[in-house]
Design a protein around this motif. Sequence first.
Motif, PDB file in Angstrom:
ATOM      1  N   PRO A 217     -13.803  11.348  -2.273  1.00  0.00           N
ATOM      2  CA  PRO A 217     -13.788  11.988  -3.674  1.00  0.00           C
ATOM      3  C   PRO A 217     -12.422  12.431  -4.311  1.00  0.00           C
ATOM      4  N   SER A 218     -11.552  12.870  -3.492  1.00  0.00           N
ATOM      5  CA  SER A 218     -10.414  13.412  -3.766  1.00  0.00           C
ATOM      6  C   SER A 218      -9.279  12.417  -4.051  1.00  0.00           C
ATOM      7  N   ASP A 219      -9.749  11.109  -3.902  1.00  0.00           N
ATOM      8  CA  ASP A 219      -8.670  10.045  -4.021  1.00  0.00           C
ATOM      9  C   ASP A 219      -8.185   9.919  -5.481  1.00  0.00           C
ATOM     10  N   ASP A 220      -6.989   9.445  -5.820  1.00  0.00           N
ATOM     11  CA  ASP A 220      -6.634   9.007  -7.041  1.00  0.00           C
ATOM     12  C   ASP A 220      -6.599   7.358  -6.981  1.00  0.00           C
ATOM     13  N   PRO A 221      -7.015   6.592  -8.065  1.00  0.00           N
ATOM     14  CA  PRO A 221      -6.996   5.379  -8.007  1.00  0.00           C
ATOM     15  C   PRO A 221      -5.656   4.669  -7.802  1.00  0.00           C
ATOM     16  N   ASN A 222      -4.723   5.360  -8.257  1.00  0.00           N
ATOM     17  CA  ASN A 222      -3.065   4.986  -7.896  1.00  0.00           C
ATOM     18  C   ASN A 222      -2.972   5.000  -6.612  1.00  0.00           C
ATOM     19  N   ALA A 223      -3.646   5.212  -5.584  1.00  0.00           N
ATOM     20  CA  ALA A 223      -3.340   5.189  -4.164  1.00  0.00           C
ATOM     21  C   ALA A 223      -3.517   3.684  -3.828  1.00  0.00           C
ATOM     22  N   VAL A 224      -4.005   2.782  -4.549  1.00  0.00           N
ATOM     23  CA  VAL A 224      -4.055   1.608  -4.169  1.00  0.00           C
ATOM     24  C   VAL A 224      -3.181   0.619  -5.180  1.00  0.00           C
ATOM     25  N   ALA A 225      -2.402   1.288  -6.178  1.00  0.00           N
ATOM     26  CA  ALA A 225      -1.544   0.493  -6.949  1.00  0.00           C
ATOM     27  C   ALA A 225      -0.478  -0.414  -6.356  1.00  0.00           C
ATOM     28  N   GLY A 226       0.044   0.405  -5.252  1.00  0.00           N
ATOM     29  CA  GLY A 226       1.017  -0.484  -4.283  1.00  0.00           C
ATOM     30  C   GLY A 226       0.758  -1.742  -3.881  1.00  0.00           C
ATOM     31  N   LEU A 227      -0.752  -1.516  -3.262  1.00  0.00           N
ATOM     32  CA  LEU A 227      -1.345  -2.786  -2.746  1.00  0.00           C
ATOM     33  C   LEU A 227      -1.478  -3.986  -3.921  1.00  0.00           C
ATOM     34  N   ILE A 228      -1.764  -3.753  -4.977  1.00  0.00           N
ATOM     35  CA  ILE A 228      -2.016  -4.544  -5.894  1.00  0.00           C
ATOM     36  C   ILE A 228      -0.950  -5.239  -6.344  1.00  0.00           C
ATOM     37  N   GLN A 229       0.054  -4.293  -6.397  1.00  0.00           N
ATOM     38  CA  GLN A 229       1.590  -4.811  -7.070  1.00  0.00           C
ATOM     39  C   GLN A 229       2.092  -5.701  -5.923  1.00  0.00           C
ATOM     40  N   GLU A 230       1.942  -5.158  -4.565  1.00  0.00           N
ATOM     41  CA  GLU A 230       2.567  -6.064  -3.810  1.00  0.00           C
ATOM     42  C   GLU A 230       1.989  -7.513  -3.459  1.00  0.00           C
ATOM     43  N   ALA A 231       0.763  -7.293  -3.600  1.00  0.00           N
ATOM     44  CA  ALA A 231      -0.053  -8.785  -3.621  1.00  0.00           C
ATOM     45  C   ALA A 231       0.437  -9.749  -4.587  1.00  0.00           C
ATOM     46  N   HIS A 232       0.449  -9.153  -5.677  1.00  0.00           N
ATOM     47  CA  HIS A 232       0.653 -10.162  -6.918  1.00  0.00           C
ATOM     48  C   HIS A 232       2.269 -10.604  -6.744  1.00  0.00           C
ATOM     49  N   ASN A 233       3.088  -9.598  -6.242  1.00  0.00           N
ATOM     50  CA  ASN A 233       4.448  -9.923  -6.267  1.00  0.00           C
ATOM     51  C   ASN A 233       4.746 -11.202  -5.144  1.00  0.00           C
ATOM     52  N   ASN A 234       3.633 -11.106  -4.105  1.00  0.00           N
ATOM     53  CA  ASN A 234       3.928 -12.314  -3.225  1.00  0.00           C
ATOM     54  C   ASN A 234       2.947 -13.492  -3.488  1.00  0.00           C
ATOM     55  N   GLY A 235       2.458 -13.393  -4.674  1.00  0.00           N
ATOM     56  CA  GLY A 235       1.737 -14.589  -5.122  1.00  0.00           C
ATOM     57  C   GLY A 235       0.499 -14.809  -4.706  1.00  0.00           C
ATOM     58  N   TYR A 236      -0.444 -13.638  -4.324  1.00  0.00           N
ATOM     59  CA  TYR A 236      -1.694 -13.664  -4.148  1.00  0.00           C
ATOM     60  C   TYR A 236      -2.704 -12.896  -5.182  1.00  0.00           C
ATOM     61  N   LYS A 237      -3.851 -13.272  -5.056  1.00  0.00           N
ATOM     62  CA  LYS A 237      -4.923 -12.560  -5.796  1.00  0.00           C
ATOM     63  C   LYS A 237      -5.226 -11.535  -4.729  1.00  0.00           C
ATOM     64  N   ILE A 238      -5.904 -10.375  -5.178  1.00  0.00           N
ATOM     65  CA  ILE A 238      -6.243  -9.426  -4.216  1.00  0.00           C
ATOM     66  C   ILE A 238      -7.532  -8.977  -4.361  1.00  0.00           C
ATOM     67  N   LEU A 239      -8.367  -8.875  -3.257  1.00  0.00           N
ATOM     68  CA  LEU A 239      -9.711  -8.246  -3.167  1.00  0.00           C
ATOM     69  C   LEU A 239      -9.445  -7.010  -2.550  1.00  0.00           C
ATOM     70  N   LEU A 240     -10.026  -5.947  -3.101  1.00  0.00           N
ATOM     71  CA  LEU A 240     -10.078  -4.626  -2.508  1.00  0.00           C
ATOM     72  C   LEU A 240     -11.771  -4.255  -2.056  1.00  0.00           C
TER      73      LEU A 240
END
Length: 464
Positions: free
Chosen positions: A189-212
Amino acid sequence: MKKYRWTIIPVLVLFLAFFAVNAAFADFSYTVQPGDTLSAIARQYNTTVQELVARNNIANPNIIHVGQVLTIPGEGSGGDDGGSQPPPPSGQSTYTVQAGDTLSSIARRFGTTYQELAALNNIANPNVIHVGQVLQLPGGSSGPPAPGPTPPPSAAGFEIGGQVVGFDSDTRMKHAGMTWVKFQHKWHPSDDPNAVAGLIQEAHNNGYKILLSIPGANLYPGADGIDFNAYANFLGGVAALGPDAIEVWNEQNIDREWPAGQISPSSYVNNMLRPAYNAIKSANSNVMVITGAPAPTGFDNGTNAWADNRYVAGMAAAGAANYADCIGIHFNSGATSPHARSGHPGGSHYSWYYAPMVEVYYNAFGGARQLCFTELGYLSGDGYPGIPGAFGWASGTSVGEQAQWLAETVSLAANNNRVRMLIVFNVDFTFYDPNGDPQAGYAMVRPDGSCPSCDALHNVTGGR
């Protein structure tokens, strides 16, 4: 005046001919009907999914909505819209369902409605028809010949990916034809959504769609004073960051992921899935929502676990299909070819075999939603110091069989419209406990650095 009349007629003829040709090649609109998919619409109008995506600014080709108006390119379009192709012979009274058909696409071909076809053929759910099914057509309708061969996996909407530690295996994944990556985030519950922002960006930068996949970090919504809405709000915040898919929880039919004594598919659907779906779609309608995949277990005491077939049936009865784009499913206990229905060292339970498990999940929802394998893998202890006792059924599985069975499974899934996505568990995990959890035994990349599964999948997908 005679001379004037005779000279203007050829000009008019040429003008009308020019107008007719251009009209035949003009774009036109189509309104999405129940049961439509983008690939079915593309096939119907002799275009491609990619062209429809580009013309309509569609961020996720797997998500279209009933009532959505699409621009269809006119070049080479079929005759269903009254275009330039001549109608086929009339008098046809039946039609045999082909791979990729939907009831609405068949209705368009034969100048009727999906409601009329459903009524004429006593079809209770217009989203569920089967290849080989013979449909009665109203009044001897006319229609085109049967469609051509089943399109390749990319055109049919089927895609594969892998659960990864990071992107060190990027080249091998692309060789295997993977277009998705999966990461799991343990929510608190203390998490900020931005905790996964880097994963999303890195996946897209490498040409992948991302499932969380987002289950809990040793805490359960609905227990320990945690509000279900806090979880839903977190998923809405994640969706705003632009992932391609979110799996809502994980293996919620066992007490490792849900409070003992409170396991309930209706509670999951009404208290978690529904508010999560609404939060996700409100933030970003292009995010694919996948139900949490139950643990594939036959153990069922109603307190510590529900068998997944009973749990999935309960999800369907609670209306899960109204709050999901795809049904999550896990398959990780296979020790035979996916074509097999017997011969597993562990016994005859349906979840030991690929095809029976697909049938159980797909049929539970009456075909209203496709399946998304958010985990699918074959365990091999080759190169490791023995198989843990609880996984003894995999002691005879070689790395070669792992590679062969993964390739066979992807081939089956790609040519069966019941499956939308397949995430291989896993690509590159290295943790292996011979007395407990053998995660690395599922990995495509083996301890010696080889990857037979990468080559086997390449032979099926052609890579990318």
